[in-house]
Design a protein around this motif. Sequence first.
Motif, PDB file in Angstrom:
ATOM      1  N   LEU A  91      70.173   0.201  -3.675  1.00 17.26           N
ATOM      2  CA  LEU A  91      70.806   0.516  -2.398  1.00 17.26           C
ATOM      3  C   LEU A  91      69.195   1.081  -1.483  1.00 17.26           C
ATOM      4  CD1 LEU A  91      74.319   2.485  -1.543  1.00 17.26           C
ATOM      5  CD2 LEU A  91      73.150   0.169  -2.153  1.00 17.26           C
ATOM      6  N   ALA A  92      68.350   1.690  -2.242  1.00 18.10           N
ATOM      7  CA  ALA A  92      66.605   1.484  -1.910  1.00 18.10           C
ATOM      8  C   ALA A  92      65.948   0.642  -1.852  1.00 18.10           C
ATOM      9  CB  ALA A  92      65.787   2.755  -3.082  1.00 18.10           C
ATOM     10  N   VAL A 110      69.224  -4.008   0.946  1.00 21.24           N
ATOM     11  CA  VAL A 110      70.557  -4.589   0.439  1.00 21.24           C
ATOM     12  C   VAL A 110      71.645  -3.843   0.773  1.00 21.24           C
ATOM     13  CG1 VAL A 110      72.181  -4.704  -2.046  1.00 21.24           C
ATOM     14  CG2 VAL A 110      70.065  -4.939  -2.221  1.00 21.24           C
ATOM     15  N   ARG A 111      72.206  -4.241   1.472  1.00 19.36           N
ATOM     16  CA  ARG A 111      73.428  -3.686   2.666  1.00 19.36           C
ATOM     17  C   ARG A 111      74.586  -3.426   1.942  1.00 19.36           C
ATOM     18  NH1 ARG A 111      70.039  -6.793   5.662  1.00 19.36           N
ATOM     19  NH2 ARG A 111      69.135  -5.375   7.297  1.00 19.36           N
ATOM     20  N   ARG A 112      75.060  -2.295   2.302  1.00 25.61           N
ATOM     21  CA  ARG A 112      76.090  -1.640   0.868  1.00 25.61           C
ATOM     22  C   ARG A 112      77.389  -2.664   1.535  1.00 25.61           C
ATOM     23  NH1 ARG A 112      77.680   5.526   1.483  1.00 25.61           N
ATOM     24  NH2 ARG A 112      75.074   5.149   1.968  1.00 25.61           N
ATOM     25  N   ILE A 114      73.432   3.288  -8.802  1.00 19.38           N
ATOM     26  CA  ILE A 114      73.273   2.957  -6.969  1.00 19.38           C
ATOM     27  C   ILE A 114      71.945   3.404  -6.534  1.00 19.38           C
ATOM     28  CG2 ILE A 114      74.866   4.938  -6.718  1.00 19.38           C
ATOM     29  CD1 ILE A 114      76.424   2.289  -4.754  1.00 19.38           C
ATOM     30  N   TYR A 115      71.522   4.110  -6.820  1.00 18.54           N
ATOM     31  CA  TYR A 115      70.567   4.520  -5.779  1.00 18.54           C
ATOM     32  C   TYR A 115      69.315   3.935  -6.263  1.00 18.54           C
ATOM     33  CZ  TYR A 115      72.284   9.535  -6.891  1.00 18.54           C
ATOM     34  OH  TYR A 115      73.307  10.482  -7.122  1.00 18.54           O
ATOM     35  N   GLU A 157      80.646   1.915   3.454  1.00 17.14           N
ATOM     36  CA  GLU A 157      79.709   2.625   4.441  1.00 17.14           C
ATOM     37  C   GLU A 157      79.438   4.596   4.437  1.00 17.14           C
ATOM     38  OE1 GLU A 157      77.641   0.441   5.739  1.00 17.14           O
ATOM     39  OE2 GLU A 157      78.436  -0.922   6.330  1.00 17.14           O
ATOM     40  N   GLU A 158      80.235   4.825   4.252  1.00 15.03           N
ATOM     41  CA  GLU A 158      80.553   5.881   4.949  1.00 15.03           C
ATOM     42  C   GLU A 158      80.401   7.325   3.481  1.00 15.03           C
ATOM     43  OE1 GLU A 158      81.395   7.240   7.949  1.00 15.03           O
ATOM     44  OE2 GLU A 158      80.462   5.338   8.221  1.00 15.03           O
ATOM     45  N   ARG A 159      80.503   6.355   2.679  1.00 14.97           N
ATOM     46  CA  ARG A 159      80.316   7.121   1.559  1.00 14.97           C
ATOM     47  C   ARG A 159      78.738   8.151   1.227  1.00 14.97           C
ATOM     48  NH1 ARG A 159      83.316   7.093  -3.931  1.00 14.97           N
ATOM     49  NH2 ARG A 159      82.464   9.058  -5.039  1.00 14.97           N
ATOM     50  N   GLU A 160      78.668   9.300   0.561  1.00 14.14           N
ATOM     51  CA  GLU A 160      77.567   9.743   0.179  1.00 14.14           C
ATOM     52  C   GLU A 160      77.188   9.921  -1.218  1.00 14.14           C
ATOM     53  OE1 GLU A 160      75.825  12.092   3.489  1.00 14.14           O
ATOM     54  OE2 GLU A 160      77.031  13.609   2.570  1.00 14.14           O
ATOM     55  N   PHE A 161      76.026   9.615  -1.542  1.00 18.06           N
ATOM     56  CA  PHE A 161      75.362   9.804  -3.231  1.00 18.06           C
ATOM     57  C   PHE A 161      74.785  11.223  -3.399  1.00 18.06           C
ATOM     58  CE2 PHE A 161      75.993   5.485  -1.590  1.00 18.06           C
ATOM     59  CZ  PHE A 161      77.430   5.020  -2.294  1.00 18.06           C
ATOM     60  N   ARG A 162      75.144  12.168  -3.579  1.00 15.79           N
ATOM     61  CA  ARG A 162      74.683  13.153  -3.786  1.00 15.79           C
ATOM     62  C   ARG A 162      74.071  13.343  -5.338  1.00 15.79           C
ATOM     63  NH1 ARG A 162      79.235  18.028  -2.119  1.00 15.79           N
ATOM     64  NH2 ARG A 162      76.943  19.114  -2.423  1.00 15.79           N
ATOM     65  N   PHE A 196      76.338  -5.557  -1.465  1.00 16.33           N
ATOM     66  CA  PHE A 196      76.503  -4.220  -2.736  1.00 16.33           C
ATOM     67  C   PHE A 196      78.039  -5.152  -2.992  1.00 16.33           C
ATOM     68  CE2 PHE A 196      77.612  -0.834  -5.513  1.00 16.33           C
ATOM     69  CZ  PHE A 196      77.051  -1.189  -6.408  1.00 16.33           C
TER      70      PHE A 196
END
Lengths: 261, 325
Positions: A90-91, A94-96, A86-87, A256-261, A99
């Motif tokens: 989304l870079a 592409v809007r979430r 996904i990194y 939309e709120e999800r973070e990809f750590r 996706f």
Amino acid sequence: MKSVRRIAVIALQNFKESVRERVLYNLIVFALLLIGAAILFGRISVGVEQIILVNLGLSSISAFGLLMAIFIGISLVWKEIDRRTIYSILAKPVRRPEFIIGKYFGLVGTLLINTAIMTTGFYVALLYDKGRLELSDFRALGAVYMILLQLALVVGVALLFSCISTPILSAVFTLCVYVIGNFLNDIRWFGQETNSAWVEKLTTFLYYLLPNFGNFNVISRTAHGESVPGYLLLSNSLYTLLYLAILISAAILIFEEREFR
Amino acid sequence: MLAVETVDLIKDYLEGFWRKRPKRALEGLNLCVERGEIFGLLGPNGAGKTTTLKILLRLIFPSSGTARILGKDIADVSVHHRIGYLPEQPYFYDHLTAEEFLNFAGELFGLPASERRRRVASLLERVGLEESRNVPLRKFSKGMVQRVGIAQALINDPELVFLDEPMSGLDPLGRREVRDLILELRATGKTVFFSTHILSDAESLCDRVAILHRGRLQGCGELRKILALGVSSTEIILEDPRPTVLKELDRYAPSAVKTGERVRLEIPSESDVPKVLEIALRHHTKLVSVNPVKKSLEDYFMAQIGKKPATSNEKEEVRTREGRV
């Protein structure tokens, strides 16, 4: 317009990924075997051969379609996050929401193709059994359409859970929603019969909250030669669209709120 | 217009299962990256380099502060049309071939089919994967996946490229090729922002570097200034000097190491170098070499992250030269 194109690109990529899943082919083979076995069951059921064949054939399409929807649906988003694919997506521009919608349509496309293959297998079995196909035999397509609507909803549920949970939990939750959703009419009736205000409120709440999969079950009446009424096709189509809009919107809001750590 | 600008960027991660507690990963980061430069974000593991990159690319969100890429707020996804990104330890759809994946990446940018074909072919050649174009990515080695990652980051001919540990997983030849590629990008006017903990890479590539440690910016400056700051002594090597010469040089060179016929002198004060040379020549001693002993980036890095204290003057000088850091 560009947004629609990006959704289509993601959907196509997801479709390609899904159709290369080995488990999918295994499930299709099992489904076709079961449809083939329906001929045998029909032969040993004197007088109701065709009822058994149609019933078992459509049930196989529904059950294996459900398995595919759940098994692939639950890992739709989770796998992208887990493998970090996904990194790089989304870079890009592409809007979430694009996706999520793309992933959804990719899997629905896969299910559409698989259902088409299983339906073809079903009609081949019917042709083998009867020697020829009549126009009335194609009434079963109404039931297949209802199965597809049902699968589209299951994918929506699985997608939502895939955004918030691991595949195993998502599978459990989706299966629970599916089972409860099949008995919602009974659950509501039970609530009304208990004479308990809070049980009635709870069952009514569940009735309106969860997707009512029972409304899509027309296999038995199709097996008995009835066609699916037009109003039912239309109302269930609208219901599916509305419910999917809610499910996908919820999935988008979470994603939309999800973070990809 | 700056390529990248962050203002007071703070990131707290919530940790813990029941009672979530914030753990600060980035502490008020202020960075400015000029256009057309190679900028290195350095720091040990866990310093906050990847966190910074992920915030810039909206993979995670800042707890406070703002950031702009190419003059646009990072919340504006349209700016992604103009950037490329290589994630750390990348992983791509392994059922696709390298060519299919790059084509997919090009489609996401809306590139027309003819242009996609041309760029995919050219990039596969550029990263040395022309022969493996039809091999599924699941059969690729780590280094090959890294090369695909670099190719997909460049598919849209970006103005600004973010590379997270670009040398990771590459063999010496691959590293050399990536170094050349980065220099080539700068030569064509692109900005390269890369993170690394391999200091030699940064030293050989970067125009400017920033050092992060435990989420805090420890220093930021032009690499040549940082390295120039660190001229700590001068090394003079003489061939077979007589003992009287060495005795005379003793007051200027406290350290003299004899290796075979040669003697290596270390002159701490730059102003003493002409005097040492004059003595050596007066005694007809053969001079082999005179070299300024520069502080390496590693020395500077270690000083900045507190492993070895840097003099306050050094720190102050870099900060003053760079303005707001």
